[in-house]
Design a protein around this motif. Sequence first.
Motif, short mmCIF file in Angstrom:
data_model
loop_
_atom_site.label_atom_id
_atom_site.label_comp_id
_atom_site.label_asym_id
_atom_site.label_seq_id
_atom_site.Cartn_x
_atom_site.Cartn_y
_atom_site.Cartn_z
N ASP A 198 0.82 -1.20 0.00
CA ASP A 198 0.00 0.00 0.00
C ASP A 198 0.86 1.26 0.00
O ASP A 198 1.96 1.29 0.57
CB ASP A 198 -0.91 0.00 1.22
N PHE A 199 0.33 2.30 -0.63
CA PHE A 199 0.94 3.63 -0.58
C PHE A 199 -0.19 4.65 -0.64
O PHE A 199 -1.34 4.29 -0.95
CB PHE A 199 1.95 3.82 -1.72
N PRO A 200 0.06 5.89 -0.32
CA PRO A 200 -1.03 6.88 -0.34
C PRO A 200 -1.70 6.98 -1.70
O PRO A 200 -1.07 7.35 -2.70
CB PRO A 200 -0.32 8.19 0.03
N GLY A 201 -2.98 6.59 -1.76
CA GLY A 201 -3.73 6.70 -3.00
C GLY A 201 -3.86 5.42 -3.80
O GLY A 201 -4.55 5.40 -4.82
N GLY A 238 -7.41 5.76 -5.05
CA GLY A 238 -7.59 6.95 -4.24
C GLY A 238 -7.10 8.16 -5.01
O GLY A 238 -7.21 8.23 -6.23
N SER A 239 -6.54 9.12 -4.29
CA SER A 239 -6.06 10.36 -4.91
C SER A 239 -4.61 10.59 -4.50
O SER A 239 -4.33 11.36 -3.56
CB SER A 239 -6.93 11.55 -4.49
N PRO A 240 -3.67 9.97 -5.18
CA PRO A 240 -2.25 10.16 -4.83
C PRO A 240 -1.74 11.51 -5.28
O PRO A 240 -2.39 12.20 -6.08
CB PRO A 240 -1.56 9.03 -5.59
N ASP A 241 -0.59 11.89 -4.79
CA ASP A 241 0.12 13.06 -5.30
C ASP A 241 0.60 12.71 -6.70
O ASP A 241 1.44 11.81 -6.87
CB ASP A 241 1.31 13.37 -4.39
#
Length: 257
Positions: free
Chosen positions: A30-33, A55-58
């Motif tokens: 897992d990582f952000p988004g 999701g909504s990653p950078d």
Amino acid sequence: MSTEPNEPELRRIRAFLSAFTRRQSERTVDFPGGFAALNDTYALSHGDNHVLVDGSPDPEALPALVDAAMAHLAHRTVYIPDERVAAACAGPLVRAGYTRQTVVVMSHRGPVPELGGAREVGLPDLRGPVTDSWRRLLPDAPDAVLHDLTERRTARLRGADDVRFLASHDEFGQVASWADLYLDPAAGIAQIEDLVTGEPHLGQGHAGVVLDTALRTAAAAGCPTVFLLALADDWPRRWYGRRGFVALGEVHCFERL
């Protein structure tokens, strides 16, 4: 493509795709988004070792996040089901060397077919036909790649509570056309995946038999939403359209080989 009228259904489909991807994976990172869905048993199958952005990653950070999650693999494949997120991430991914392909999410809007005719089969029944199909499509692929592309269906059995493999047979009892059907009756949703006809049986109506059976099976299981994914620029999309499927939205695939 405007998807506003279809957003509730698209959200349910995206949730289904995310859950199925996690469940069929041997492990996830897992990582952000988003997350990397990894199947080390089938490491040569790009479709079983990829990143799903749910999701909504950078956007600027995404290429590095993908590299970190898939550092042990030579390829990079990223699926982004949300069109707005895909638009934001496209620039950084393309600058990082990715090419882009669009897949259309199609949902069935026609009546449930009156006839079916395909039957449920097991993995051993599909092994020969699937291997032959991949060998024709990828004539230069090593045997190890063909093995992973064939055997990876085993992982799909983990993806949903009810996973079925359907096939239409010729007059000699040989598998002519086949597809996966993933059912989630609790959510009222089903996915048809990998509808393929063996080359010797093209143009004989076997794919229609499999598709009709899948639609009838989904309806009987209490799944009013039946969807599939089709390449935006390939002919099957038009064939599905003639059989009652309509486009709801898009999944964007970014790949670097």
